[in-house]
Design an enzyme around this catalytic site. Structure first.
Site, PDB file in Angstrom:
ATOM      1  N   HIS A  99       0.848  -1.210  -0.158  1.00  0.00           N
ATOM      2  CA  HIS A  99      -0.134   0.094   0.000  1.00  0.00           C
ATOM      3  C   HIS A  99       0.891   1.321   0.016  1.00  0.00           C
ATOM      4  O   HIS A  99       0.355   2.415  -0.596  1.00  0.00           O
ATOM      5  CB  HIS A  99      -1.043  -0.033   1.400  1.00  0.00           C
ATOM      6  N   ASP A 123      -5.554   6.097   1.376  1.00  0.00           N
ATOM      7  CA  ASP A 123      -6.125   4.687   1.227  1.00  0.00           C
ATOM      8  C   ASP A 123      -7.194   4.124   1.324  1.00  0.00           C
ATOM      9  O   ASP A 123      -7.709   4.717   2.638  1.00  0.00           O
ATOM     10  CB  ASP A 123      -5.013   3.858   1.862  1.00  0.00           C
TER      11      ASP A 123
END
Length: 509
Positions: free
Chosen positions: A33, A125
């Site tokens: 990520h 995110d």
């Protein structure tokens, strides 16, 4: 003349507004990520003069060895977990870490506000579910960032629909861990799916399970964002984009790893995103191998294999007679490496095998010696392969949405094969040998290779001048700039001004 002067004035005002943008970037604290958001941050800073405050946990910050752009400020915040907490060993660990970041991030925004330096927008995110709450608190528009492809994003966003259809929670055989065979046919952009094809979080035993609740929380908060960026390519997932059911404008801006150009991509700029030490001694070994002869075996930064599976995999690699570079990550197995590998394996494969604990994957995937990639089907690894060597893939999914990614690779893009597991979940040595030979040296391997190269060209064009992903980044910045100028409450109006994908033709969807 007056019209031309007005246009020039508007263009200058637009540029000044763009230069004034400042984004706070909030990744989920896992390698897969952090990396794409670092790549995106580098592009925003270098090409669009966007100042970046990139927030990670102190635990992650201590592991990062990067020379960042002068407009990128890395900030390490406490995650309020005990010092001996494992943090990254499981999804649950990383979930606890990211939830612990909310209060420190709030404090950071309070400090920036007191200095009249609040960011123009938040890039968060989708896993950072509390980001929307802070965006509303400080009247900052939030741009959601999905590290998956659009296909997985579309399936995950349909969790409530799958519950309403009675598909979720999945039915099991007499309460065992085996799922009842049922075809899932409610996604027009996918072939019929089996239960084991859908993301792991959606295979939870009940709707109240924390994983399924987490997925639903992600998309409930995401619906309030001004826009969504996905690390994918419009031309590769056009049909999926056209079938998205949520109403937030969604733009493909990937592959992010190519946004910084070739030197940045191949880590020649000093910016390295790996959180694990890399063994570069594998590169001279690759130099000595024949073109297209080496199978690269790597299951990413999270997946673990039991000893019985390691033995079968090693035995299959040995039986294939193909050269291989195998990443066996520290902590991914119990005991010493010599204890888990078959007796005599190292000696038998000494002249054609190389084992490392971690490696510079981008440099490996771009090496002329590479001929195939055995992968866990993490989306970052898939994109890296397509954008670099473009070699056929052997799909061995483990967690997250990886099984769904494998279906895309095998059944839609047709650039790889999937391993077949036995009833006990083990992939036997004969199966390993079969798939390795199939992608490396048998009939059909060239067709897989040609298709992978073709897809790679499509991905590369998206981030070249005039490409769909660069156009989409500019659209996102325009949305943010207009939201900033018009007031945060106008985001709903802005959504109606943009379509979710390009109308260009696409041969791959």
């Amino acid at each position: 003349m007056q019209e031309r002067a007005k246009q020039q004035e508007e263009a200058m005002a637009s540029q000044q507004n763009q230069r004034a943008l400042h984004a706070i970037v909030l990744p989920h604290p896992l390698q897969g990520h952090i990396t794409p958001l670092l790549h995106l941050s580098q592009k925003l800073a270098s090409s669009y003069n966007v100042a970046i405050t990139f927030v990670v946990t102190q635990h992650i910050f201590s592991k990062m060895q990067i020379t960042s752009h002068p407009l990128i400020k890395l900030v390490g915040l406490a995650d309020n977990l005990p010092q001996d907490h494992p943090r990254q060993s499981t999804f649950a660990d990383s979930y606890e870490a990211v939830m612990g970041l909310e209060i420190p991030t709030d404090s950071l925004l309070q400090e920036l506000s007191s200095q009249n330096q609040l960011p123009s927008f938040i890039i968060a995110d989708t896993f950072v579910t509390w980001a929307q709450k802070l965006a509303l608190k400080y009247s900052i528009p939030r741009v959601a960032f999905a590290t998956t492809n659009v296909t997985a994003f579309a399936v995950m966003s349909s969790t409530s629909k799958l519950i309403d259809l009675g598909i979720l929670p999945l039915k099991t055989v007499n309460g065992s861990s085996k799922y009842v065979d049922q075809l899932i046919t409610c996604f027009p952009f996918l072939p019929p799916l089996q239960p084991h094809d859908i993301p792991v979080s959606l295979r939870s035993p009940s709707v109240s399970h924390y994983r399924m609740q987490f997925v639903m929380a992600q998309f409930a908060e995401l619906s309030k964002a001004v826009t969504v960026m996905v690390n994918s390519v419009t031309e590769l997932e056009k049909t999926v984009l056209e079938n998205l059911e949520h109403k937030v404008p969604t733009f493909c801006i990937g592959p992010t790893l190519r946004l910084g150009g070739e030197n940045f991509l191949l880590q020649k700029t000093g910016m390295r995103t790996s959180l694990l030490p890399e063994q570069e001694d594998c590169l001279p070994w690759l130099d000595k191998q024949g073109s297209g002869s080496v199978l690269y075996v790597s299951f990413g930064s999270i997946a673990n294999l039991e000893k019985a599976q390691l033995v079968e995999l090693a035995s299959g690699l040995g039986a294939s007679n193909q050269p291989f570079l195998w990443v066996i990550r520290p902590g991914s197995f119990e005991g010493s490496l010599s204890d888990v590998l078959p007796v005599g394996f190292s000696e038998r494969t000494r002249n054609r095998g190389y084992i490392v604990s971690w490696c510079p994957q981008l440099l490996v995937l771009s090496h002329r010696a590479l001929g195939g990639f055995m992968t866990h089907c993490g989306w970052n690894s898939i994109l890296e392969n397509l954008c670099l060597g473009g070699v056929p893939m052997i799909c061995w999914p483990h967690e997250a949405e990886q099984a769904l990614n494998a279906r895309v690779i095998v059944d839609i893009w047709k650039v790889g094969l999937k391993v077949k597991k036995e009833e006990d979940g083990i992939v036997k040595l004969e199966e390993v040998e079969r798939v390795v030979r199939a992608v490396m040296c048998e009939e059909g391997a060239k067709e897989l290779k040609d298709k992978a190269i073709e897809l790679g060209k499509v991905a590369k064009r998206a981030v070249e001048e005039g490409g769909s992903s660069l156009k989409n980044i500019e659209k996102v910045l325009e949305v943010v700039s207009n939201t900033k100028a018009s007031g945060f409450s106008s985001r709903a109006v802005l959504r109606t001004r943009y379509t979710t994908c390009s109308q260009e033709s696409n041969d791959f969807c």
